[in-house]
Design an enzyme around this catalytic site. Structure first.
Site, PDB file in Angstrom:
ATOM      1  N   THR A  66      53.298  15.350   2.263  1.00 20.61           N
ATOM      2  CA  THR A  66      51.901  14.948   2.498  1.00 20.61           C
ATOM      3  C   THR A  66      51.369  14.345   1.187  1.00 20.61           C
ATOM      4  O   THR A  66      51.586  13.179   0.921  1.00 20.61           O
ATOM      5  CB  THR A  66      51.031  16.123   2.984  1.00 20.61           C
ATOM      6  OG1 THR A  66      51.214  17.239   2.117  1.00 20.61           O
ATOM      7  CG2 THR A  66      51.383  16.506   4.406  1.00 20.61           C
ATOM      8  N   LYS A 118      58.133  20.962   0.712  1.00 24.06           N
ATOM      9  CA  LYS A 118      56.969  20.118   0.412  1.00 24.06           C
ATOM     10  C   LYS A 118      55.770  21.017   0.083  1.00 24.06           C
ATOM     11  O   LYS A 118      55.688  22.156   0.539  1.00 24.06           O
ATOM     12  CB  LYS A 118      56.653  19.156   1.552  1.00 24.06           C
ATOM     13  CG  LYS A 118      56.430  19.702   2.903  1.00 24.06           C
ATOM     14  CD  LYS A 118      55.040  20.017   3.338  1.00 24.06           C
ATOM     15  CE  LYS A 118      53.988  19.115   2.758  1.00 24.06           C
ATOM     16  NZ  LYS A 118      52.639  19.636   3.157  1.00 24.06           N
ATOM     17  N   THR A 150      49.847  23.571   4.821  1.00 26.39           N
ATOM     18  CA  THR A 150      51.232  23.777   4.780  1.00 26.39           C
ATOM     19  C   THR A 150      52.055  23.553   3.551  1.00 26.39           C
ATOM     20  O   THR A 150      52.207  22.447   3.066  1.00 26.39           O
ATOM     21  CB  THR A 150      51.854  22.854   5.840  1.00 26.39           C
ATOM     22  OG1 THR A 150      51.013  22.810   6.922  1.00 26.39           O
ATOM     23  CG2 THR A 150      53.201  23.340   6.182  1.00 26.39           C
ATOM     24  N   GLU A 209      48.748  19.470  -6.755  1.00 24.19           N
ATOM     25  CA  GLU A 209      47.698  18.455  -6.802  1.00 24.19           C
ATOM     26  C   GLU A 209      47.017  18.424  -8.157  1.00 24.19           C
ATOM     27  O   GLU A 209      46.401  19.389  -8.583  1.00 24.19           O
ATOM     28  CB  GLU A 209      46.689  18.711  -5.689  1.00 24.19           C
ATOM     29  CG  GLU A 209      47.292  18.329  -4.345  1.00 24.19           C
ATOM     30  CD  GLU A 209      46.548  18.891  -3.162  1.00 24.19           C
ATOM     31  OE1 GLU A 209      45.658  19.720  -3.372  1.00 24.19           O
ATOM     32  OE2 GLU A 209      46.866  18.482  -2.037  1.00 24.19           O
ATOM     33  N   ASN A 224      40.980  16.714  -4.158  1.00 24.74           N
ATOM     34  CA  ASN A 224      40.436  17.628  -3.147  1.00 24.74           C
ATOM     35  C   ASN A 224      38.957  17.434  -2.878  1.00 24.74           C
ATOM     36  O   ASN A 224      38.422  17.981  -1.930  1.00 24.74           O
ATOM     37  CB  ASN A 224      40.702  19.071  -3.560  1.00 24.74           C
ATOM     38  CG  ASN A 224      42.163  19.402  -3.401  1.00 24.74           C
ATOM     39  OD1 ASN A 224      42.688  19.345  -2.301  1.00 24.74           O
ATOM     40  ND2 ASN A 224      42.820  19.686  -4.510  1.00 24.74           N
ATOM     41  N   THR A 261      38.213  10.035   4.620  1.00 27.34           N
ATOM     42  CA  THR A 261      37.916   8.754   5.287  1.00 27.34           C
ATOM     43  C   THR A 261      38.829   8.528   6.472  1.00 27.34           C
ATOM     44  O   THR A 261      39.821   9.218   6.624  1.00 27.34           O
ATOM     45  CB  THR A 261      38.086   7.580   4.299  1.00 27.34           C
ATOM     46  OG1 THR A 261      39.370   7.699   3.680  1.00 27.34           O
ATOM     47  CG2 THR A 261      37.000   7.588   3.263  1.00 27.34           C
TER      48      THR A 261
END
Lengths: 395, 395
Positions: B145, B171, B182, B268, B390, B395
């Site tokens: 992702t 992942k 996830t 992230e 985050n 969008t």
């Protein structure tokens, strides 16, 4: 509310003694003319600052005359010198106030791990005693660390015909200073109330206010909230849960909630105050597990900063809270907009959501539909500035 | 390690079926020639995705032939359609794989609350079956992702003279996708091992790896790690804790730790991998409470981003972890630099500290000096980019 003022018999001062390099006020003194019944609530962190330990030890058996709080350098994690420095501060204050050193409470907030500059504090204390006044404002300024403004409040209440004043000050900012010290709250009142009922009232009020806010989930080593009640309003002493007690605890809770919200609004990097309410829970503990989990979730907090009606993150944080509930019954509202019904996302009006999320104060409601208990917490969003303030290399 | 490869009897494919708007791969298919013993570890979040629920139900009593994972849109929180979509995916896969639908496991990751685009998935599945190969790379890409690169690993191990291959993919990114889905891990092996021993090995390995990493403390509704063992290496089946079991579980743990570290490094906004070790603890639980509290502290994570040797935040996070220890005994090392001894800050070499903190990988050691147990966790720093990723409006 009117003008912010100290209750009868209290004086205070706030001076710059040179702990803060920028010359801002860093030493607060509060003095009660007469001996005050006192109650306190302290950090649950098992690491405790030296000044805090002094306060925790002496608050138990003594009537209190003075509170001294320094900011800019917390007296914590410096070894035995920290304990003797605390005692020296109390001793000097006691001599100036003409009371026992065990009648002096201490607070300390700022960077930890560095010994206090005791000469500066000693001359600062002398200066503070020479500047005592009936205005609380300088003291409220002197306890600030990364706070951008002082937090103060005062109420008048009526206890069986007598006018009683309740004053409170607090500092955050973000529960926690960048180098990790201290949320501090001080309440002063001229009410006559027994030590037992005072502790009961403070514990009740703190549980609905300071224990219901979260900025980053970290708990410092110096957190404390104390209340001094000197009885100079001459009301009949509150010694049981009568009507006066109810009036008093309501006022204290109201003051504590208002100060708590100010702390969150002024949290490090905060741009929004977020109220999280869980309703129709089977019991208060379940409700609180969920409000607490949502209030601490970095993903919820960044979503609020980004004005994203991300109910999925809210439901997820509820799901891993450890609370037992049925996710297939859960409704989630952002403001008054229903965004998730029975655990399933709705096709809500994105424009209306954005309108709600643009505001400075946002309410999130999670309806469990399995009982009648509820809980409320307040938190702030997580912004770039939080990272900037807390991630900048200490100089 | 050499070339990354699938074990005997496995094929895989990864295709772009149009769930992701940018045309990237979003559907992974893994097929085992023969029926595989299977084990799994799943999210403890009480909110669970529909595809995850399918997998949790069917993994129990069935030998597995296929795993299908879609990315870009998690099949979660969409009501009954989510359950029927999961069944449809399994059913179509089963018809193409010529097995029972209960022999198909599903994973799903991405934004939650939106129904899956089933027509795209159905044609994507047909395409995936036409593209099956012995290379795992496309499948590892198709489960991503916000990951910036695919995470894969493979080992050859020797079990009583037979060559056995272990392959793993995972992942993140950040345990959690921006819209909250996830962490997924899939291990494949041609080892012969009983279902019971496979579950035991997986649980052990996951507890030392995926359960020891934290990016933001949030736990998603779709987290899962599964392992398929098809026995085609023809080793003597592992059915008790013999030497072969020890070799197998060691390899699995090694692979899981390596994948876990990749997840954290690619968290992230992460710029640093931080290893947190608590040593000389009275027991493992105490040690883990402390590593976990430090790994989740936003103040520690922002300090690491800011290259600040802020041992006070580390000690504070230990202090509020709920673990019982004596703060006056604690030593803290950043890299090999002692910064706090017996709970008191040292006058350490700031330049040496900065040199350590500038690196991509930082080790923090907390020595409790009250026992011989230890625990290790991995986390990443908290950067502006975490907030950007985050906090950006969806969008």
């Amino acid at each position: 509310m009117g003008e912010i003022k100290l209750p009868k018999g209290f004086k205070s001062a706030g001076v710059a003694c040179g702990i803060k390099k920028d010359g801002k006020k860093d030493l607060a003194l509060i003095l009660s003319e007469s001996e005050a019944n006192t109650a306190g609530v302290f950090t649950k962190n098992i690491v405790k600052g030296h000044s805090l330990k002094w306060t925790m030890k002496n608050i138990r058996g003594n009537k209190i005359r003075a509170v001294v709080i320094n900011s800019g350098n917390a007296n914590a994690c410096v070894g035995e010198k920290g304990d003797s420095d605390a005692e020296r501060m109390a001793d000097l204050t006691a001599r100036l106030a003409k009371c026992g050193k065990e009648q002096v409470l201490l607070g300390s907030t700022g960077v930890i791990g560095f010994p206090l500059p005791m000469e500066k504090i000693e001359s600062g204390l002398q200066k503070a005693f020479s500047m005592l006044s009936t205005s609380p404002h300088d003291a409220a300024c002197a306890i600030m660390t990364t706070d951008t403004y002082p937090k103060e409040i005062s109420f008048d209440i009526n206890l069986s015909g007598k006018n009683v004043t309740l004053y409170g000050m607090a500092k955050g900012s973000g529960m926690i200073h960048p180098n990790m010290a201290t949320m501090i709250g001080v309440f002063l009142t001229d009410a006559a109330i027994s030590k037992e009922m005072l502790q009961k009232a403070l514990t009740e009020a703190v549980n609905k206010s300071f224990n219901r806010i979260s900025v980053d989930g970290d708990t410092s080593v110096c957190d404390m909230v104390v209340i001094l009640a000197n009885g100079m309003a001459e009301n009949e002493e509150i010694s049981c849960e009568n009507n006066d007690y109810a009036t008093f605890v309501n006022a204290l809770e109201k003051a504590a909630v208002m100060l708590s919200k100010m702390l969150v609004k002024d949290g490090e990097g905060a741009t929004k105050l977020i109220e999280i309410r869980v309703v129709n829970a089977p019991d208060c503990e379940t409700a609180h597990k969920i409000t607490s989990s949502i209030a601490k979730s970095p993903l919820v907090k960044t979503a609020m900063f980004g004005q994203d009606a991300n109910w999925g993150r809210i439901l997820t944080a509820a799901g891993y809270s450890g609370a037992d509930f049925n996710p297939d019954l859960v409704d989630i509202l952002i403001g008054d907009l229903l965004v998730c019904q029975n655990g399933v996302g709705l096709n809500f009006d994105e424009e209306k959501a954005l309108e709600i999320l643009k505001k400075d104060e946002i309410k999130i409601t999670v309806d469990l539909k399995i009982g009648s208990s509820e809980d409320t917490m307040w938190t702030c969003d997580f912004s770039y500035d939080y990272v900037r303030i807390n991630g900048s290399y200490r100089t």
